[in-house]
Design an enzyme around this catalytic site. Structure first.
Site, short mmCIF file in Angstrom:
data_model
loop_
_atom_site.label_atom_id
_atom_site.label_comp_id
_atom_site.label_asym_id
_atom_site.label_seq_id
_atom_site.Cartn_x
_atom_site.Cartn_y
_atom_site.Cartn_z
N GLY A 219 -1.96 3.64 -1.31
CA GLY A 219 -1.37 4.44 -0.23
C GLY A 219 0.13 4.24 -0.21
O GLY A 219 0.73 3.85 -1.22
N SER A 220 0.73 4.49 0.94
CA SER A 220 2.19 4.43 1.02
C SER A 220 2.68 2.98 1.06
O SER A 220 1.95 2.06 1.43
CB SER A 220 2.65 5.15 2.28
N THR A 221 3.93 2.81 0.70
CA THR A 221 4.54 1.48 0.71
C THR A 221 4.55 0.92 2.14
O THR A 221 4.26 -0.27 2.36
CB THR A 221 5.97 1.55 0.13
N ALA A 222 4.82 1.79 3.12
CA ALA A 222 4.88 1.32 4.51
C ALA A 222 3.53 0.73 4.94
O ALA A 222 3.47 -0.36 5.53
CB ALA A 222 5.28 2.47 5.43
N THR A 223 2.44 1.43 4.63
CA THR A 223 1.12 0.92 5.02
C THR A 223 0.75 -0.30 4.17
O THR A 223 0.12 -1.24 4.66
CB THR A 223 0.04 2.02 4.91
N GLY A 224 1.15 -0.28 2.91
CA GLY A 224 0.89 -1.43 2.03
C GLY A 224 1.46 -2.72 2.60
O GLY A 224 0.83 -3.79 2.50
N GLU A 241 -1.44 -0.54 -4.64
CA GLU A 241 -0.91 0.55 -5.47
C GLU A 241 -0.19 1.49 -4.52
O GLU A 241 -0.83 2.22 -3.78
CB GLU A 241 -2.04 1.27 -6.22
N CYS A 275 1.28 9.96 -6.95
CA CYS A 275 2.17 8.80 -6.90
C CYS A 275 3.09 8.78 -8.12
O CYS A 275 4.26 8.44 -8.01
CB CYS A 275 1.36 7.52 -6.82
P1 NAD Z 1 -1.14 6.08 3.83
O1 NAD Z 1 -0.52 4.77 3.52
O2 NAD Z 1 -0.71 6.81 5.03
O3 NAD Z 1 -2.72 5.95 3.94
C1 NAD Z 1 -3.51 5.36 2.93
C2 NAD Z 1 -4.78 4.78 3.55
O4 NAD Z 1 -4.44 3.70 4.40
C3 NAD Z 1 -5.58 5.76 4.40
O5 NAD Z 1 -6.95 5.55 4.15
C4 NAD Z 1 -5.22 5.32 5.82
O6 NAD Z 1 -6.21 5.66 6.78
C5 NAD Z 1 -5.13 3.84 5.65
N1 NAD Z 1 -4.38 3.12 6.70
C6 NAD Z 1 -3.61 3.62 7.69
N2 NAD Z 1 -3.10 2.62 8.43
C7 NAD Z 1 -3.58 1.45 7.91
C8 NAD Z 1 -3.39 0.08 8.22
N3 NAD Z 1 -2.62 -0.32 9.23
N4 NAD Z 1 -4.01 -0.84 7.45
C9 NAD Z 1 -4.77 -0.47 6.40
N5 NAD Z 1 -4.98 0.82 6.05
C10 NAD Z 1 -4.39 1.77 6.79
O7 NAD Z 1 -0.93 6.95 2.49
P2 NAD Z 1 -1.23 8.49 2.28
O8 NAD Z 1 -0.19 9.28 3.00
O9 NAD Z 1 -2.67 8.74 2.53
O10 NAD Z 1 -1.00 8.62 0.68
C11 NAD Z 1 0.21 8.94 0.09
C12 NAD Z 1 0.88 7.70 -0.47
O11 NAD Z 1 0.01 7.04 -1.39
C13 NAD Z 1 2.13 8.03 -1.28
O12 NAD Z 1 3.14 7.11 -0.95
C14 NAD Z 1 1.69 7.83 -2.73
O13 NAD Z 1 2.72 7.54 -3.63
C15 NAD Z 1 0.72 6.69 -2.58
N6 NAD Z 1 -0.16 6.62 -3.73
C16 NAD Z 1 -0.02 5.60 -4.63
C17 NAD Z 1 -0.83 5.54 -5.77
C18 NAD Z 1 -0.68 4.43 -6.79
O14 NAD Z 1 -1.59 4.26 -7.61
N7 NAD Z 1 0.40 3.67 -6.78
C19 NAD Z 1 -1.79 6.53 -5.99
C20 NAD Z 1 -1.90 7.56 -5.05
C21 NAD Z 1 -1.10 7.59 -3.92
#
Ligand code: NAD
Length: 468
Positions: A219-224, A241, A275
C-alpha cells in the site's frame, strides 16, 4: 450479481454490516459487500491461530499440492473473477483477465518452491545447518490497484511455508479478493485462509493484534509507516511494499518513436495506478520536443472508457479520492507554468481522466516530488546526464526505475547509479515469480517473490549438529 461472503474458520460468513462497492466507470453500486467489526476480526485471528499447529505439521509437499490445486481452480474461474474485478476496479476486461490468470500462475509458480535444510558451514566438530520454520498467523493487507495478484503473491508463499492467514483487501475492491478467497478456502483445511473486509478502519487493529505474528503489507508509504508502528511493540516481522516515484532516464541515442511507445505504456498502464509505473521521465534536450510531441499524440489517441467495453485501452481511476488527488497535482503544475496536453475529465458519471503529458515542469512541482498514481506523466528536460541521475535520485522513494538507450553498456552504467530496488534497461515491469524484489528507501522493506520472498514468511534457525 452473486452474493459475497467473508471467510472465517472455513465458513462463509456475512459481515455485521455491509459496504456498497462502487463501479468507478458508472458510479453505480456493484454489490453490497460484507463488512467486519472488531469482534469478527478477533474471530478470524482466532481461527488462524487455531488452525496453525495442524497446518504447520502438514508436510510441505501436501501443502504445496493443495495450493497448486487451488491455483488451478482459480485459473478455471478466471473469467468470472475478471468481470467482477473490472466492475469494481475499472481496468479493461482483458487486463483484468490477465491479472487473474497471472495471479493464479504466479501462485502455481510460488507453490513449487521448497524450504529444504541447508548446510551453511562446518568445522572439525560438526555442521551448521540452516532451517526455516513458520511464524504463525500472518496478516496480509493489500491495496486496490491490482487486488487479486497482490493478494495471491503473498498468501501462497505465506501458507506454503506453514503459516495461516488473515487477509484484508482494500475496501473499494474487496469482491474479487473474496472470490479468490472462496476458491482457496475450498482447497484448504478450515481456518488456514481467512478473509475479512473493513472500511479502512480495521487495518490498525489487525496489525497490532497480539496473536498476529507477521504483517505483509502492500500500500502507500504513509500507511506502511503506521503498520511499522503497530507492529513495533511486539517486534513483529513485517514486509512492506510501498509507494514509488519511478524515474525513466532516456539517453540521447534512442529511437524516439519506439522509446516513446514504451514510456507511454509504462506510465499509463492501469491508468497510471501501478506502484512500478513510470512516474517521471528525464529526456535530453536534443530529443525533448520530439518525445513530448510523440507522447502527446499517443495521449490524444488513447481510448478511455468503461473497462467492460471492447476496445477500451484505459479505464477510470479507481475512486473519487484518487481522481481528486491527481487533479490537484495537475492544477499545482499548471499554476507553476507547466504545459499540459490531455488530462480532460469526462462528462457524466465515472472517475475518468484522459492521459496527460506535462512538459516544461520544474523539479519542485508536486507531480515530480510525489507519487501521482494516475494517468499523468511529467517530462523533465536535462542537458547533463550526471545532473539527470542526481535529480532522479532526489526522492524519498526508491522502488524501481528504467534506463532507455541503444548503447546497453552506457545504459548499465547509468542504471547502476540509481538508488532503487529494481532497475530495468529498455523494458519495464519485467517481473518473474522466481526472482525476489523489493523497494529501497521509503518504498519498502523486505522482499517478495522467489526463494527470499518465501523465506520472509519464516524464522531462520541455525542448528549446530555435532559429527557423530
Ligand atoms: P493504502 O495505504 O491507502 O491502503 C492499503 C491497504 O491498507 C488497504 O487495505 C487499507 O484498508 C489498509 N489500511 C488503511 N489504514 C491502515 C492502517 N492504519 N493499518 C493497516 N492497514 C491499513 O494504499 P492504496 O491507496 O490502497 O494503494 C495505493 C498505494 O499502494 C500506492 O502508494 C502504490 O504505490 C502502493 N503499491 C505498492 C506496491 C508495491 O509492490 N510496492 C504495489 C501496489 C501498490
Amino acid at each position: 450479481m452473486r452474493s459475497f461472503k467473508q471467510i472465517i474458520g472455513g465458513s462463509l460468513v456475512d459481515g455485521v454490516s455491509t459496504i456498497d462497492v462502487i463501479n468507478p466507470a458508472t458510479e453505480q453500486v456493484v454489490a453490497a459487500c460484507p463488512r467486519a467489526d472488531k469482534a469478527q476480526l478477533d474471530d478470524a485471528v482466532a481461527a488462524a491461530v487455531g488452525a496453525f499447529p495442524a497446518w504447520k505439521a502438514t508436510p510441505l509437499a501436501e501443502r504445496r499440492a493443495m495450493l497448486a490445486k487451488a491455483c488451478q481452480a482459480m485459473l478455471e474461474q478466471a473469467g468470472d473473477i475478471a468481470r467482477v474485478l473490472t466492475s469494481e476496479q475499472g481496468k479493461p476486461l482483458a487486463v483484468a483477465q490477465e491479472e487473474v490468470m497471472g495471479a493464479a500462475m504466479i501462485g502455481q509458480a510460488l507453490s513449487s518452491l521448497s524450504l529444504d535444510d541447508r548446510t551453511v558451514g562446518e568445522d572439525e566438530g560438526g555442521q551448521f545447518v540452516e532451517q526455516h520454520y513458520p511464524l504463525g498467523a500472518v496478516a496480509i493487507i493489500t491495496p486496490w490497484n491490482v487486488p487479486v495478484a497482490l493478494m495471491m503473491l503473498k498468501v501462497v508463499p505465506a501458507m506454503l511455508a506453514g503459516n495461516t492467514v488473515v487477509a484484508k483487501p482494500a475496501p473499494t475492491t474487496p469482491l474479487s479478493s473474496l472470490m479468490a478467497g472462496e476458491i482457496l478456502n475450498r482447497h484448504l483445511p478450515p481456518g488456514v485462509f481467512n478473509i475479512i473486509v473493513d472500511q479502512n478502519d480495521l487495518g490498525g487493529d489487525l496489525t497490532a493484534h497480539p496473536d498476529i505474528a507477521k504483517v505483509s503489507f502492500t500500500g502507500s508509504t504513509a500507511t506502511g509507516k503506521k503498520v511499522m508502528e503497530g507492529a513495533s511493540s511486539l517486534l513483529k516481522r513485517i514486509t512492506l511494499e510501498l509507494g514509488g516515484n519511478d524515474a525513466a532516464i532516456v539517453l540521447d541515442d534512442v529511437d524516439p518513436k519506439t522509446t516513446t511507445a514504451s514510456l507511454f505504456e509504462g506510465a499509463m498502464a492501469n491508468s497510471g495506478q501501478i506502484c512500478l509505473a513510470i512516474k517521471r521521465a528525464y529526456v535530453p534536450d536534443v530529443l525533448y520536443d520530439d518525445i513530448c510531441t510523440e507522447l502527446e499524440l499517443l495521449a490524444a489517441q488513447a481510448v478511455v472508457d468503461d473497462g467492460m467495453k471492447q476496445g477500451t485501452q484505459f479505464g477510470p481511476l479507481q475512486n473519487r479520492m484518487q481522481l481528486d488527488k491527481v487533479r490537484d497535482m495537475v492544477a499545482d503544475a499548471v499554476e507553476r507554468g507547466a504545459k499540459i496536453s490531455g488530462g480532460e475529465l469526462k462528462d457524466g458519471p465515472g472517475y475518468f481522466m484522459r492521459p496527460a503529458i506535462v512538459r516544461d515542469i520544474d523539479d519542485d512541482a508536486r507531480l515530480v516530488r510525489e507519487e501521482q498514481f494516475g494517468p499523468v506523466l511529467p517530462v523533465l528536460r536535462y542537458s547533463d546526464l550526471d545532473d539527470a541521475i542526481e535529480r532522479a535520485n532526489r526522492s524519498d522513494q526508491g522502488l524501481g526505475g528504467t534506463v532507455w538507450a541503444r548503447d546497453v553498456t552506457r545504459a548499465k552504467a547509468v542504471a547502476e547509479r540509481l538508488e532503487t530496488g529494481m532497475v530495468w534497461i529498455n523494458t519495464h515491469m519485467n517481473v518473474n515469480p522466481f526472482v525476489s524484489m523489493g523497494g529501497a528507501k521509503q518504498s519498502g522493506m523486505g522482499t517478495e517473490l522467489g526463494q527470499a520472498g518465501l523465506e520472509e514468511y519464516t524464522q531462520r534457525r541455525l542448528l549446530y549438529v555435532p559429527a557423530s
